[in-house]
Write a protein that holds these residues in place. Structure first.
Motif, PDB file in Angstrom:
ATOM      1  N   GLY A  22      -0.872  -9.035   8.166  1.00 33.55           N
ATOM      2  CA  GLY A  22      -0.487  -7.541   7.612  1.00 33.55           C
ATOM      3  C   GLY A  22       0.597  -7.235   8.467  1.00 33.55           C
ATOM      4  O   GLY A  22       1.089  -7.915   9.307  1.00 33.55           O
ATOM      5  N   SER A  72       0.948   2.458   5.356  1.00 33.17           N
ATOM      6  CA  SER A  72      -0.489   2.761   5.386  1.00 33.17           C
ATOM      7  C   SER A  72      -1.014   2.433   6.747  1.00 33.17           C
ATOM      8  O   SER A  72      -2.406   2.188   6.804  1.00 33.17           O
ATOM      9  CB  SER A  72      -1.170   1.857   4.282  1.00 33.17           C
ATOM     10  N   SER A  96      -6.576  -0.615   6.725  1.00 30.30           N
ATOM     11  CA  SER A  96      -5.461  -1.223   5.736  1.00 30.30           C
ATOM     12  C   SER A  96      -4.593  -2.078   6.723  1.00 30.30           C
ATOM     13  O   SER A  96      -3.918  -1.477   7.652  1.00 30.30           O
ATOM     14  CB  SER A  96      -4.552  -0.037   4.943  1.00 30.30           C
ATOM     15  N   GLY A  97      -4.073  -3.284   5.967  1.00 31.02           N
ATOM     16  CA  GLY A  97      -3.258  -4.055   6.708  1.00 31.02           C
ATOM     17  C   GLY A  97      -4.150  -5.190   7.534  1.00 31.02           C
ATOM     18  O   GLY A  97      -3.479  -6.295   7.864  1.00 31.02           O
ATOM     19  N   HIS A 143       0.809  -1.237   0.068  1.00 30.16           N
ATOM     20  CA  HIS A 143      -0.014  -0.017   0.062  1.00 30.16           C
ATOM     21  C   HIS A 143       0.963   1.236  -0.249  1.00 30.16           C
ATOM     22  O   HIS A 143       1.161   1.689   0.979  1.00 30.16           O
ATOM     23  CB  HIS A 143      -1.037  -0.123   1.276  1.00 30.16           C
ATOM     24  N   SER A 185      -4.023   2.570  -0.206  1.00 28.66           N
ATOM     25  CA  SER A 185      -4.675   1.224  -0.146  1.00 28.66           C
ATOM     26  C   SER A 185      -4.589   0.623  -1.615  1.00 28.66           C
ATOM     27  O   SER A 185      -5.209   1.261  -2.505  1.00 28.66           O
ATOM     28  CB  SER A 185      -6.012   1.096   0.289  1.00 28.66           C
ATOM     29  N   TYR A 194       2.993  -3.636   9.543  1.00 27.13           N
ATOM     30  CA  TYR A 194       3.292  -2.302   9.746  1.00 27.13           C
ATOM     31  C   TYR A 194       4.771  -2.020  10.089  1.00 27.13           C
ATOM     32  O   TYR A 194       5.421  -2.958  10.577  1.00 27.13           O
ATOM     33  CB  TYR A 194       2.481  -1.482  11.011  1.00 27.13           C
ATOM     34  N   GLU A 249      -0.397  -8.202   3.341  1.00 29.16           N
ATOM     35  CA  GLU A 249      -0.481  -6.914   3.157  1.00 29.16           C
ATOM     36  C   GLU A 249       0.861  -6.151   3.757  1.00 29.16           C
ATOM     37  O   GLU A 249       1.010  -6.084   4.916  1.00 29.16           O
ATOM     38  CB  GLU A 249      -1.739  -6.300   3.949  1.00 29.16           C
ATOM     39  N   ALA A 285       1.532  -3.297   4.834  1.00 29.15           N
ATOM     40  CA  ALA A 285       0.933  -1.917   5.136  1.00 29.15           C
ATOM     41  C   ALA A 285       2.108  -0.990   5.979  1.00 29.15           C
ATOM     42  O   ALA A 285       1.505  -0.101   6.714  1.00 29.15           O
ATOM     43  CB  ALA A 285      -0.251  -1.907   5.882  1.00 29.15           C
TER      44      ALA A 285
END
Ligand SMILES: *Cc1c(COP(=O)(O)O)cnc(C)c1O
Length: 391
Positions: free
Chosen positions: A187, A170, A180-181, A141, A146, A189, A165, A167
Motif C-alpha cells: 500500500g 485515503s 485502506s492501504g 482509492h 475505498s 500513502y 493499493e 491509498a
C-alpha cells in the motif's frame, strides 16, 4: 470594478498544521539529525505501520516514489503490463512508464467510483487467454473512498496477480474495519501538501512482507551493498524521507482522526445544503466503509442546468477553487496508445464522472463561514441556471 476578487481565496485542499510540528522539528535541529533518516523517520514508520496495521512501513520522498518501489519489488520490467485504475491522478501510472512497462486502464463502477470488478475480470481473462498476465494491479482509492476490495482481491487472487493499493488519498479510511492501504501486497500513502495530512512532501510504502520492505529501504538509499567503499550491484534511487520532514509527519499523524472528522463534517454540510437540488448528486459512501472524505465530489446531471465548467468558472470569479473530477488516464494524450476496459459495453463510468463531476473545497482548515460562502455561490449559480434554462 470586480469586488469579488478581493475576497480571500478558498483553496481546494490546503495544508493544515496542528502546531505540534515545531516540537519534532526542533528536536531534529537540536540533535543535528537534519540529514535523511534518523529517529523521526524510524518513529514515523513505526507509528504509521501501527496505525494501519501492517508489519512494516518505509518513509520515502513521495507517494509516487512509493509506487515506483512497489513495482520494482514486484519485478515489473520493460515489456510487462500493469493494470491500473483509469480514474486517478497521473502519478498512479507514471511509475509503470518508469519501468518501461505498459499500463492497461480499468474503468470505475458507480457505487465507489473506483475500479470495476466487472472490467477487471474481463481484462484479466483476456490477459490470461493471451498468455500475458499483468505483473501487478494498482487499485486507487479515489477522494478517500475505498474500492470494493473484497471483490477485487478475490479476482486478483484467482489469477495470482499481486495488488498495490494507491491509498494516497485515503489515509484514515477504513474498509470493513481495516485501514485502506493495508489490504494488498503493498500500500502507498502520500503526504503531499494537498493530502489529508502532509509533511510538505513525502510518502509511505506499507506491507506485511518484512523482507520486501528491507529491500525497499535498500533500493531507496542508492542500493548500497554492505561495504565501506560504496559498492553497488543494483540500480537504486534517492527516495528516502528526511528526518526533519518525518518530524512534521509525526505531529500530523497525531491529528489524523481530527482531520477525518473535519472533512466528513464538511461533506455533511455540502450534502445537506445542496443534495435537494435537482440533478445534484454526491459521491456515495461505499457500504461497510468509513471514508475520510478527502475531497467532497459531486456530479451535475442535466437537470442541474449547469455544467461543471460553468460552475467552476463561476466559483473562480469569487476566488473559490473547485476542480473537475480527474480526467481518466485512458483519455490522456500520454496514454493514448494504452488499452482500456470499460465497466460494461455501453457504459464507461469514468468518462461519465469526468463529464459531470466537480470537486469542492474540502480543506480541514476551512472555516464554516468560508464554506457557507461556497455553498451560497453554488446555490446562486445553479438556481439561476435552473430558472432561466428551465423556463
Ligand atoms: C497525490 C497522489 C499520488 C502521488 O503522491 P505524491 O506524494 O504527490 O507523489 C498518487 N496517487 C494519487 C491518487 C494521488 O492523489
Amino acid at each position: 470594478m470586480n469586488t469579488s476578487n478581493h475576497k480571500p481565496k478558498i483553496l481546494l485542499s490546503s495544508p493544515h498544521m496542528s502546531g505540534k510540528e515545531q516540537k519534532y522539528i526542533s528536536e531534529a535541529f537540536e540533535t543535528n539529525w537534519i540529514a535523511p533518516l534518523g529517529p523521526n523517520v524510524d518513529a514515523f514508520e513505526r507509528e504509521v505501520a501501527d496505525m494501519v496495521g501492517t508489519k512494516a512501513a518505509a518513509a520515502v520522498s513521495s507517494g509516487t516514489a512509493a509506487i515506483h518501489l512497489a513495482l520494482r519489488l514486484l519485478d515489473v520490467q520493460a515489456g510487462d503490463t500493469v493494470f491500473c485504475s483509469t480514474l486517478t491522478f497521473v502519478a498512479s501510472a507514471n511509475p509503470i512508464l518508469y519501468q518501461g512497462a505498459e499500463p492497461v486502464f480499468i474503468d470505475s463502477e458507480p457505487e465507489s467510483w473506483n475500479m470495476s470488478p466487472l472490467a477487471l475480470e474481463r481484462a484479466l481473462s483476456d490477459a490470461k487467454r493471451e498468455g500475458k498476465l499483468p505483473k501487478a494491479v494498482i487499485i486507487v482509492h479515489l477522494y478517500g473512498q475505498s474500492a470494493k476490495m473484497d471483490e477485487l482481491l478475490h479476482i486478483c487472487n484467482a489469477y495470482n496477480v499481486p495488488v498495490i493499493e494507491d491509498a494516497a488519498e485515503s489515509l484514515g479510511t477504513t474498509y470493513k474495519g481495516k485501514a485502506s492501504g493495508s489490504l494488498g501486497k503493498f500500500g502507498i500513502y502520500s503526504f503531499n501538501g494537498n493530502k489529508i495530512i502532509t509533511t510538505s512532501g513525502g510518502g509511505m510504502l506499507v506491507s506485511d512482507d518484512i523482507e520486501a520492505m528491507k529491500q525497499a529501504r535498500f533500493l531507496a538509499t542508492q542500493a548500497r551493498d554492505p561495504a565501506i567503499h560504496y559498492q553497488h550491484s543494483q540500480m537504486g534511487y534517492n527516495y528516502r524521507m528526511s528526518n526533519v520532514l518525518a518530524g512534521i509527519g509525526r505531529a500530523q499523524l497525531e491529528v489524523l482522526e481530527d482531520r477525518v472528522t473535519a472533512r466528513r463534517a464538511i461533506f455533511q454540510r455540502y450534502a445537506s445544503a445542496l443534495q435537494a437540488i435537482p440533478g445534484v448528486e454526491f459521491m456515495p459512501e461505499l457500504e461497510g466503509t468509513r471514508m475520510n472524505r478527502w475531497l467532497t465530489a459531486m456530479t451535475l446531471g442535466e437537470e442541474a442546468g449547469t455544467t461543471p465548467s460553468e460552475l467552476i468558472h463561476a466559483l473562480a470569479e469569487d476566488n473559490i477553487e473547485a476542480r473537475p473530477v480527474w480526467k481518466p488516464l485512458h483519455l490522456q494524450p500520454l496514454f493514448a496508445a494504452c488499452r482500456y476496459y470499460a465497466h460494461c459495453d455501453n457504459d464507461s463510468v469514468s468518462e461519465r464522472l469526468f463529464r459531470t463531476g466537480v470537486c469542492l473545497p474540502s480543506g480541514s482548515a476551512m472555516t464554516e463561514q468560508e464554506q457557507f460562502r461556497v455553498i451560497e455561490r453554488i446555490q446562486s449559480v445553479i438556481g439561476v441556471n435552473q430558472f432561466t434554462k428551465g423556463a
